[in-house]
Design an enzyme around this catalytic site. Structure first.
Site, mmCIF file in Angstrom:
data_model
loop_
_atom_site.group_PDB
_atom_site.id
_atom_site.type_symbol
_atom_site.label_atom_id
_atom_site.label_comp_id
_atom_site.label_asym_id
_atom_site.label_seq_id
_atom_site.Cartn_x
_atom_site.Cartn_y
_atom_site.Cartn_z
ATOM 1 N NE ARG A 1 61.399 -46.265 -53.702
ATOM 2 C CZ ARG A 1 60.330 -47.059 -53.752
ATOM 3 N NH1 ARG A 1 59.218 -46.637 -54.323
ATOM 4 N NH2 ARG A 1 60.361 -48.269 -53.236
ATOM 5 C CG HIS B 1 74.135 -40.151 -92.145
ATOM 6 N ND1 HIS B 1 73.621 -39.031 -91.518
ATOM 7 C CD2 HIS B 1 73.583 -40.191 -93.391
ATOM 8 C CE1 HIS B 1 72.808 -38.410 -92.366
ATOM 9 N NE2 HIS B 1 72.770 -39.088 -93.499
ATOM 10 C CB CYS C 1 64.183 -52.402 -60.056
ATOM 11 S SG CYS C 1 64.603 -52.548 -61.785
HETATM 12 P P1 NAI Z 1 62.204 -37.384 -55.875
HETATM 13 O O1 NAI Z 1 63.049 -37.173 -54.695
HETATM 14 O O2 NAI Z 1 62.790 -37.535 -57.217
HETATM 15 O O3 NAI Z 1 61.162 -36.177 -56.014
HETATM 16 C C1 NAI Z 1 60.274 -35.844 -54.984
HETATM 17 C C2 NAI Z 1 59.758 -34.439 -55.246
HETATM 18 O O4 NAI Z 1 58.687 -34.149 -54.367
HETATM 19 C C3 NAI Z 1 60.823 -33.377 -55.024
HETATM 20 O O5 NAI Z 1 60.839 -32.563 -56.168
HETATM 21 C C4 NAI Z 1 60.323 -32.632 -53.777
HETATM 22 O O6 NAI Z 1 60.671 -31.266 -53.785
HETATM 23 C C5 NAI Z 1 58.826 -32.821 -53.879
HETATM 24 N N1 NAI Z 1 58.083 -32.766 -52.621
HETATM 25 C C6 NAI Z 1 58.461 -33.280 -51.425
HETATM 26 N N2 NAI Z 1 57.451 -33.062 -50.520
HETATM 27 C C7 NAI Z 1 56.444 -32.440 -51.159
HETATM 28 C C8 NAI Z 1 55.146 -31.979 -50.802
HETATM 29 N N3 NAI Z 1 54.652 -32.167 -49.560
HETATM 30 N N4 NAI Z 1 54.383 -31.363 -51.740
HETATM 31 C C9 NAI Z 1 54.841 -31.201 -52.992
HETATM 32 N N5 NAI Z 1 56.065 -31.628 -53.401
HETATM 33 C C10 NAI Z 1 56.839 -32.241 -52.506
HETATM 34 O O7 NAI Z 1 61.249 -38.620 -55.469
HETATM 35 P P2 NAI Z 1 60.363 -39.595 -56.334
HETATM 36 O O8 NAI Z 1 59.952 -38.971 -57.612
HETATM 37 O O9 NAI Z 1 59.297 -40.050 -55.395
HETATM 38 O O10 NAI Z 1 61.376 -40.766 -56.651
HETATM 39 C C11 NAI Z 1 61.929 -41.547 -55.580
HETATM 40 C C12 NAI Z 1 63.237 -42.206 -55.972
HETATM 41 O O11 NAI Z 1 63.018 -43.170 -56.980
HETATM 42 C C13 NAI Z 1 64.241 -41.213 -56.474
HETATM 43 O O12 NAI Z 1 65.289 -41.156 -55.545
HETATM 44 C C14 NAI Z 1 64.729 -41.770 -57.778
HETATM 45 O O13 NAI Z 1 66.113 -41.909 -57.773
HETATM 46 C C15 NAI Z 1 64.066 -43.132 -57.931
HETATM 47 N N6 NAI Z 1 63.501 -43.254 -59.273
HETATM 48 C C16 NAI Z 1 64.296 -43.171 -60.361
HETATM 49 C C17 NAI Z 1 63.787 -43.236 -61.635
HETATM 50 C C18 NAI Z 1 64.675 -43.120 -62.794
HETATM 51 O O14 NAI Z 1 65.870 -43.066 -62.605
HETATM 52 N N7 NAI Z 1 64.170 -43.081 -64.014
HETATM 53 C C19 NAI Z 1 62.346 -43.398 -61.855
HETATM 54 C C20 NAI Z 1 61.604 -43.438 -60.663
HETATM 55 C C21 NAI Z 1 62.166 -43.372 -59.426
#
Ligand code: NAI
Length: 462
Positions: A278, A449, A41
């Site tokens: 992740r 407001h 984080c």
């Molecule tokens: P994510 O699970 O949100 O999204 C991964 C995306 O990649 C999915 O839409 C999936 O369908 C796609 N995908 C998987 N394999 C693929 C492929 N070979 N080709 C194309 N698309 C593919 O994972 P992300 O964005 O890496 O985030 C990881 C974690 O970090 C999440 O679980 C999230 O909770 C956390 N996170 C949270 C944030 C927030 O709350 N603002 C910001 C950044 C991360």
């Protein structure tokens, strides 16, 4: 051998909050960290991306300031300084955690922890090794990016979010593989900095785990901001051209179907970001025979955060499920309190999730689809931000607030927001859900407001 009531392994938000809670409750606590306190984080996730987004927003606001009657002449940005500023922010917050540890009398021990038995941890650092013993061990070792087996994914210039946050060059073209939360936040930041961003997502919609309406609206907004979004697309290979630039070859069929069919399309890039999820991080954490039960790499826990090994607990990303810093922090405090037989510190039922795009997205509780699936007779109201005074004054992005509630009682079931400051305003709904309020009860509070939050009152009442 040093003796403790609790050894926490991993000093991310889950681990350090748990350790501080334990120290505050009188437990002799050690917090073991192999790298820097703050975890993903603070060092490689939430905080550095928000620092990057803040710089990008300032640049964009300055470039667009003419319409507000403010002129800067030519506006530019310095990627080296953006990175330095990010480092300064991280360092300041890291020092804050170390200061709190001192104040709370939590001992931070730097080194790699190896759990040798249910009550024994070996900490290995460059200088030495020491054995610690404790009544309880709490695992909070977090997660690392998933690296899919795409040919070319180890080429120079192909990075995860860790790598992109250390970038010191202006990037002309960025291809992002994956259309989840990390992807959307980097796409928003780099689009504001003038980079040509292409997102390649395997599923039919970006943010596949989120409300369909939000995903559709964000896609429209991003497309308007110049981001190219390819859904139902599968990357076949990443190649490097003779001039050093990268090319992603992809097909556009629904990935689950026939990935071999279809025309091969190409997206050129100076950097390729892989953001496809992740996974739990437990590498080298347990001595043979000391590991608790896992499920697809995640440590399995019961409602008290106990693993299959008595005395060993786990919280946060390493247990899978909701991978969010605020959830891990709340779970960490609850785990400690359950060890001591005390009531929970936080209600884990309603976890707000936020995405820092432009405009911001925030959701908590049920969507309409989820209420329908659960068979709850529901109703919903949506207010558009176009008529909100503050939004017009600041020329904020068009967006909306939707509230989902029980049809008969008006009890709030959930809310989805896509508007300025959504990530701050969602807390009103999290409180309402935690307290079990109805739309009428939440609407009774006077909101000042002119503010964005006035739109909440409007969404709650006809
Ligand atoms: P994510 O699970 O949100 O999204 C991964 C995306 O990649 C999915 O839409 C999936 O369908 C796609 N995908 C998987 N394999 C693929 C492929 N070979 N080709 C194309 N698309 C593919 O994972 P992300 O964005 O890496 O985030 C990881 C974690 O970090 C999440 O679980 C999230 O909770 C956390 N996170 C949270 C944030 C927030 O709350 N603002 C910001 C950044 C991360």
């Amino acid at each position: 051998m040093k003796e403790y009531d609790l050894i926490v392994i991993g000093a991310g938000p889950g681990g350090y909050e748990a350790a501080f809670e334990a120290s505050g409750l009188g437990m002799k606590t050690a917090l073991v960290e192999k790298d820097a306190v703050g975890g993903t984080c603070l060092n490689r996730g939430c905080i550095p991306t928000k620092a990057l987004l803040h710089s990008a927003e300032l640049y964009k606001s300055a470039a667009d300031a003419g319409k507000f009657g403010v002129c800067f002449g030519e506006v530019s940005f310095d990627p080296v300084r953006i990175r330095e500023r990010k480092e300064e922010v991280v360092l300041k917050l890291r020092q804050g955690i170390e200061g709190t540890a001192k104040r709370k009398k939590t001992e931070i021990i730097y080194g790699k922890a190896v759990v040798e038995a249910a009550d024994t941890v070996r900490v290995i650092s460059e200088e030495d090794e020491e054995l610690l013993r404790a009544k309880h061990i709490l695992i909070a070792t977090g997660s690392v990016p998933v690296l899919p087996p795409i040919p070319g994914s180890t080429l120079p210039g192909v990075v995860t979010s860790d790598g992109l946050l250390n970038e010191t060059e202006k990037i002309g073209r960025l291809v992002i593989i994956g259309g989840g939360v990390i992807s959307m936040e980097f796409a928003a930041a780099y689009a504001m900095l003038g980079t040509q961003v292409t997102v390649i997502e395997a599923m039919p919609q970006i943010l596949p785990n989120l409300d369909k309406e939000i995903a559709r609206s964000l896609k429209m907004q991003m497309t308007k901001d110049g981001v190219l979004i390819r859904t139902s697309a599968r990357v076949r290979e990443i190649r490097q051209e003779a001039d050093g630039s990268l090319v992603c070859d992809y097909t556009e069929e629904a990935a689950a179907k026939d990935a071999d069919a279809g025309e091969l399309l190409h997206a050129e890039a100076d950097r390729v970001l892989i953001a496809v999820g992740r996974r739990a991080y437990t590498e080298g954490l347990f001595k043979e025979g000391a590991a608790p039960e896992t499920d697809r790499g995640r440590i399995v826990v019961n409602e008290n955060f106990e693993t299959s090994v008595p005395g060993i607990y786990a919280i946060g990303d390493v247990t899978g499920g909701v991978m969010l810093a605020h959830y891990a922090a709340a779970a960490g405090k609850n785990a400690v309190r359950r060890m001591l037989g005390l009531p929970d510190a936080a209600d884990l039922k309603f976890v707000p999730s936020c995405i820092y795009t432009k405009p911001e997205i925030a959701c908590v509780g049920m969507t309409e689809d989820e209420a329908k699936t659960a068979g709850i007779p529901y109703s919903s109201r949506k207010v558009l931000m176009g008529a909100n005074g503050k939004t017009v004054v600041t020329d904020g992005e068009r967006g909306y607030i939707r509230v989902v509630f029980e049809k008969e009682s008006g009890k709030i079931l959930g809310a989805q927001m896509m508007c300025e400051r959504a990530t701050d305003m969602i807390s009103e709904f999290t409180e309402a859900l935690t307290l079990g309020l109805t739309t009428e009860e939440l609407a009774r509070a006077i909101r000042p407001h002119p503010t964005y939050s006035e739109a909440i009152t409007e969404a709650l009442r006809d």
